[in-house]
Design a protein around this motif. Structure first.
Motif, PDB file in Angstrom:
ATOM      1  N   VAL A  94      41.026  17.681  13.211  1.00 23.17           N
ATOM      2  CA  VAL A  94      41.204  19.117  12.994  1.00 23.17           C
ATOM      3  C   VAL A  94      39.936  19.762  12.439  1.00 23.17           C
ATOM      4  CG1 VAL A  94      42.622  20.880  11.840  1.00 23.17           C
ATOM      5  CG2 VAL A  94      43.650  18.665  12.422  1.00 23.17           C
ATOM      6  N   GLY A  95      39.575  20.905  12.986  1.00 18.73           N
ATOM      7  CA  GLY A  95      38.513  21.725  12.412  1.00 18.73           C
ATOM      8  C   GLY A  95      39.150  22.985  11.856  1.00 18.73           C
ATOM      9  N   ILE A  96      38.777  23.350  10.649  1.00 19.20           N
ATOM     10  CA  ILE A  96      39.365  24.541  10.029  1.00 19.20           C
ATOM     11  C   ILE A  96      38.266  25.547   9.723  1.00 19.20           C
ATOM     12  CG2 ILE A  96      40.664  25.446   8.051  1.00 19.20           C
ATOM     13  CD1 ILE A  96      41.832  22.623   7.697  1.00 19.20           C
ATOM     14  N   ILE A  97      38.480  26.783  10.147  1.00 16.60           N
ATOM     15  CA  ILE A  97      37.553  27.855   9.803  1.00 16.60           C
ATOM     16  C   ILE A  97      38.328  28.891   9.006  1.00 16.60           C
ATOM     17  CG2 ILE A  97      36.011  29.649  10.685  1.00 16.60           C
ATOM     18  CD1 ILE A  97      35.950  28.056  13.336  1.00 16.60           C
ATOM     19  N   ALA A  98      37.864  29.173   7.798  1.00 12.74           N
ATOM     20  CA  ALA A  98      38.465  30.243   7.020  1.00 12.74           C
ATOM     21  C   ALA A  98      37.492  31.414   7.058  1.00 12.74           C
ATOM     22  CB  ALA A  98      38.739  29.786   5.598  1.00 12.74           C
ATOM     23  N   ALA A  99      37.796  32.396   7.890  1.00 17.52           N
ATOM     24  CA  ALA A  99      36.915  33.555   8.045  1.00 17.52           C
ATOM     25  C   ALA A  99      37.430  34.676   7.167  1.00 17.52           C
ATOM     26  CB  ALA A  99      36.874  33.987   9.501  1.00 17.52           C
ATOM     27  N   ASP A 100      36.748  34.890   6.082  1.00 15.86           N
ATOM     28  CA  ASP A 100      37.254  35.851   5.103  1.00 15.86           C
ATOM     29  C   ASP A 100      36.244  36.953   4.812  1.00 15.86           C
ATOM     30  OD1 ASP A 100      38.399  37.223   3.060  1.00 15.86           O
ATOM     31  OD2 ASP A 100      38.975  35.449   1.913  1.00 15.86           O
ATOM     32  N   PRO A 101      36.408  38.102   5.468  1.00 15.03           N
ATOM     33  CA  PRO A 101      35.430  39.174   5.270  1.00 15.03           C
ATOM     34  C   PRO A 101      35.580  39.868   3.919  1.00 15.03           C
ATOM     35  CG  PRO A 101      37.148  39.880   6.798  1.00 15.03           C
ATOM     36  CD  PRO A 101      37.472  38.481   6.380  1.00 15.03           C
ATOM     37  N   THR A 102      36.588  39.500   3.149  1.00 14.07           N
ATOM     38  CA  THR A 102      36.799  40.194   1.884  1.00 14.07           C
ATOM     39  C   THR A 102      35.982  39.591   0.753  1.00 14.07           C
ATOM     40  OG1 THR A 102      38.695  38.819   1.361  1.00 14.07           O
ATOM     41  CG2 THR A 102      39.139  40.897   2.490  1.00 14.07           C
ATOM     42  N   VAL A 158      38.899  15.730   9.295  1.00  9.87           N
ATOM     43  CA  VAL A 158      39.046  17.168   9.080  1.00  9.87           C
ATOM     44  C   VAL A 158      37.702  17.756   8.687  1.00  9.87           C
ATOM     45  CG1 VAL A 158      40.208  18.969   7.739  1.00  9.87           C
ATOM     46  CG2 VAL A 158      41.438  16.872   8.323  1.00  9.87           C
ATOM     47  N   PHE A 159      37.328  18.829   9.332  1.00  8.18           N
ATOM     48  CA  PHE A 159      36.101  19.527   8.956  1.00  8.18           C
ATOM     49  C   PHE A 159      36.479  20.952   8.564  1.00  8.18           C
ATOM     50  CE2 PHE A 159      32.345  22.056   9.419  1.00  8.18           C
ATOM     51  CZ  PHE A 159      31.310  21.221   9.028  1.00  8.18           C
ATOM     52  N   ILE A 160      36.143  21.346   7.348  1.00  4.57           N
ATOM     53  CA  ILE A 160      36.528  22.668   6.859  1.00  4.57           C
ATOM     54  C   ILE A 160      35.300  23.527   6.618  1.00  4.57           C
ATOM     55  CG2 ILE A 160      37.810  23.940   5.097  1.00  4.57           C
ATOM     56  CD1 ILE A 160      39.332  21.394   4.447  1.00  4.57           C
ATOM     57  N   ARG A 161      35.313  24.738   7.097  1.00  6.19           N
ATOM     58  CA  ARG A 161      34.201  25.645   6.845  1.00  6.19           C
ATOM     59  C   ARG A 161      34.723  27.031   6.499  1.00  6.19           C
ATOM     60  NH1 ARG A 161      28.529  24.827   7.063  1.00  6.19           N
ATOM     61  NH2 ARG A 161      27.533  26.861   7.180  1.00  6.19           N
ATOM     62  N   SER A 162      34.255  27.560   5.392  1.00  6.38           N
ATOM     63  CA  SER A 162      34.602  28.929   5.025  1.00  6.38           C
ATOM     64  C   SER A 162      33.466  29.845   5.413  1.00  6.38           C
ATOM     65  CB  SER A 162      34.842  29.041   3.524  1.00  6.38           C
ATOM     66  OG  SER A 162      36.007  28.335   3.182  1.00  6.38           O
ATOM     67  N   MET A 163      33.799  30.983   5.977  1.00 10.01           N
ATOM     68  CA  MET A 163      32.782  31.940   6.383  1.00 10.01           C
ATOM     69  C   MET A 163      33.071  33.283   5.743  1.00 10.01           C
ATOM     70  SD  MET A 163      32.776  31.238  10.462  1.00 10.01           S
ATOM     71  CE  MET A 163      31.395  32.329  10.762  1.00 10.01           C
ATOM     72  N   ALA A 164      32.056  33.863   5.141  1.00  7.84           N
ATOM     73  CA  ALA A 164      32.218  35.212   4.621  1.00  7.84           C
ATOM     74  C   ALA A 164      31.279  36.120   5.402  1.00  7.84           C
ATOM     75  CB  ALA A 164      31.887  35.256   3.144  1.00  7.84           C
ATOM     76  N   THR A 165      31.607  37.381   5.449  1.00 10.01           N
ATOM     77  CA  THR A 165      30.778  38.301   6.211  1.00 10.01           C
ATOM     78  C   THR A 165      29.497  38.593   5.449  1.00 10.01           C
ATOM     79  OG1 THR A 165      30.704  40.405   7.327  1.00 10.01           O
ATOM     80  CG2 THR A 165      31.804  40.355   5.205  1.00 10.01           C
ATOM     81  N   GLY A 215      30.969  43.442  13.287  1.00  8.43           N
ATOM     82  CA  GLY A 215      30.968  42.710  14.545  1.00  8.43           C
ATOM     83  C   GLY A 215      30.336  41.343  14.424  1.00  8.43           C
ATOM     84  N   GLY A 216      29.668  41.100  13.301  1.00  9.05           N
ATOM     85  CA  GLY A 216      28.983  39.831  13.116  1.00  9.05           C
ATOM     86  C   GLY A 216      29.918  38.668  12.895  1.00  9.05           C
ATOM     87  N   LEU A 217      30.963  38.913  12.117  1.00  6.38           N
ATOM     88  CA  LEU A 217      31.878  37.824  11.795  1.00  6.38           C
ATOM     89  C   LEU A 217      32.623  37.299  13.020  1.00  6.38           C
ATOM     90  CD1 LEU A 217      32.897  36.035   9.492  1.00  6.38           C
ATOM     91  CD2 LEU A 217      34.714  37.679   9.114  1.00  6.38           C
ATOM     92  N   PRO A 218      33.196  38.177  13.850  1.00  2.00           N
ATOM     93  CA  PRO A 218      33.872  37.663  15.050  1.00  2.00           C
ATOM     94  C   PRO A 218      32.939  36.854  15.940  1.00  2.00           C
ATOM     95  CG  PRO A 218      34.494  39.939  14.709  1.00  2.00           C
ATOM     96  CD  PRO A 218      33.412  39.625  13.720  1.00  2.00           C
ATOM     97  N   THR A 220      38.309  43.295  12.895  1.00  4.03           N
ATOM     98  CA  THR A 220      37.596  42.023  12.807  1.00  4.03           C
ATOM     99  C   THR A 220      38.530  40.855  13.101  1.00  4.03           C
ATOM    100  OG1 THR A 220      36.240  43.001  11.089  1.00  4.03           O
ATOM    101  CG2 THR A 220      36.141  40.627  11.291  1.00  4.03           C
ATOM    102  N   GLU A 221      39.714  40.894  12.476  1.00  8.38           N
ATOM    103  CA  GLU A 221      40.670  39.806  12.648  1.00  8.38           C
ATOM    104  C   GLU A 221      41.192  39.770  14.075  1.00  8.38           C
ATOM    105  OE1 GLU A 221      41.091  42.109   9.975  1.00  8.38           O
ATOM    106  OE2 GLU A 221      39.738  40.729   8.963  1.00  8.38           O
TER     107      GLU A 221
END
Ligand SMILES: Nc1nc2c(ncn2[C@@H]2O[C@H](COP(=O)(O)OP(=O)(O)O)[C@@H](O)[C@H]2O)c(=O)[nH]1
Ligand SMILES: [Mg+2]
Length: 324
Positions: A74-82, A106-113, A118-121, A149-150
């Motif tokens: 499983v790869g997990i991306i937490a894309a949180d622009p907040t 499992v590979f987990i990555r959190s992404m913030a804007t 338009g950059g995050l998507p 964005t979501e």
């Protein structure tokens, strides 16, 4: 590119480095994307979205455990622009998903804007691809909120799970933001709280008012993520949705659509960047801009005038080419 080679042969570290390049929209990104392209399409992409605090991360954590128990990576991306700076949400997710941090599967990555609209998507789509190429069986993308964005990120996934909670307030309002249209599966989480059944019934009534003609009616599940209740059922519904998409040919159609959208968006992005560059230096464009800004010239006529003036367009393009 050596980094891509290493990633494809299983290096976590190279994967993390490539992700960073994608997040920064580095100049190497098109090259990276073309190198990994032959390795894409094997992962199944699950999007999880809904209002903040609804228990999405907890749910993703438990869902991941189910997937792992079945032997899937499983790869997990937490894309949180907040959380642009604080990393608060990122830390929270780390705690909620800590059982998986030591698991090689499992590979987990959190992404913030970083502020760029338009950059995050775009970055999230790139990271999804990296995890797909890396060989993950499932890629789960968590996004917070219900904004454009979501919605843009969810467009890139195969199954979209919308998580709602009894205390979400005006449900109908939330639905209007586009969640109703994008949901393949509804989850009413925190079912240990009052109002969960009522919300599920309310949702069902709404869905009945606007039935989908795709051969898939979004099911409504109730879960208690913290108590690990309803998670197996959620996994089964994801599988059932995947089967329906595959059997009806909708999955390949959906991915075809995604590729087309990406192609057009990339061209748009390139043209937009070119225009913005020109707007800084080209005298004629600058004077057009000034008149439009002041209200002397209406934006429609101004743009039509430019688009129909081929000589002007060609001069601009060759000027940009000269710069390289
Ligand atoms: N009562 C209750 N709390 C939950 C449940 N699932 C998650 N939570 C809690 O809700 C809070 C927010 O969870 P989180 O997963 O971070 O939500 P997210 O913002 O949607 O990712 C945390 O304190 C969780 O422990 C549930 O089923 N019932
Ligand atoms: Mg979260």
């Amino acid at each position: 590119m050596e980094l891509v080679e290493k990633m494809l042969s299983g290096s976590d570290l190279s994967l993390a480095r490539l992700i960073t390049l994608v997040e920064r929209e580095a100049a190497e990104v098109p090259r990276i994307m073309s190198l990994i392209y032959p390795h894409l399409g094997n992962a199944y992409l699950v999007g999880v979205t809904g209002p903040p605090g609804g228990g999405k991360s907890t749910l993703v954590d438990r869902l991941t455990a189910v997937m792992r128990a079945k032997g899937f990576s499983v790869g997990i991306i937490a894309a949180d622009p907040t959380s642009p700076f604080s990393g608060g949400a990122v830390l929270g997710d780390r705690i909620r998903m800590q059982q998986h941090y030591l698991d090689k599967g499992v590979f987990i990555r959190s992404m913030a804007t970083r502020g760029s609209a338009g950059g995050l998507p775009r970055a999230a789509r790139g990271v999804i691809k990296l995890l797909d190429a890396y060989g993950k069986d499932f890629v789960v993308v968590e996004t917070v909120g219900v904004g454009q964005t979501e919605l843009d990120i969810m467009e890139a996934t195969d199954t979209t799970v919308v998580v709602l909670v009894p205390e979400a307030g005006d449900t109908i309002q939330t639905m209007k933001a586009g969640l109703l249209e994008i949901a393949d599966i509804f989850v009413v989480n925190k079912a240990d709280r009052e109002g969960a059944d009522y919300l599920a019934v309310e949702l069902e009534q709404m869905l009945r008012m606007s039935p989908k003609d795709s051969g898939w009616q979004p099911p409504i599940l109730t879960t208690q993520a913290i108590h690990d209740i309803g998670i197996q059922e959620l996994y089964q519904e994801i599988e059932r949705h995947r089967d329906v998409l595959q059997e009806t040919g909708q999955l390949s159609l959906k991915r075809q659509e995604q590729r087309k959208r990406e192609f057009i968006q990339n061209i748009e992005q390139g043209i937009r960047a070119t225009i913005l560059k020109l707007a800084e230096k080209d005298g004629q464009l600058v004077s057009f801009l000034e008149r439009v800004e002041k209200g002397e010239l209406d934006p429609y006529s101004a743009s039509m005038e430019i688009l129909s003036n081929r000589t002007l367009l060609q001069t601009w393009l060759s000027e940009l080419e000269k710069e390289g």
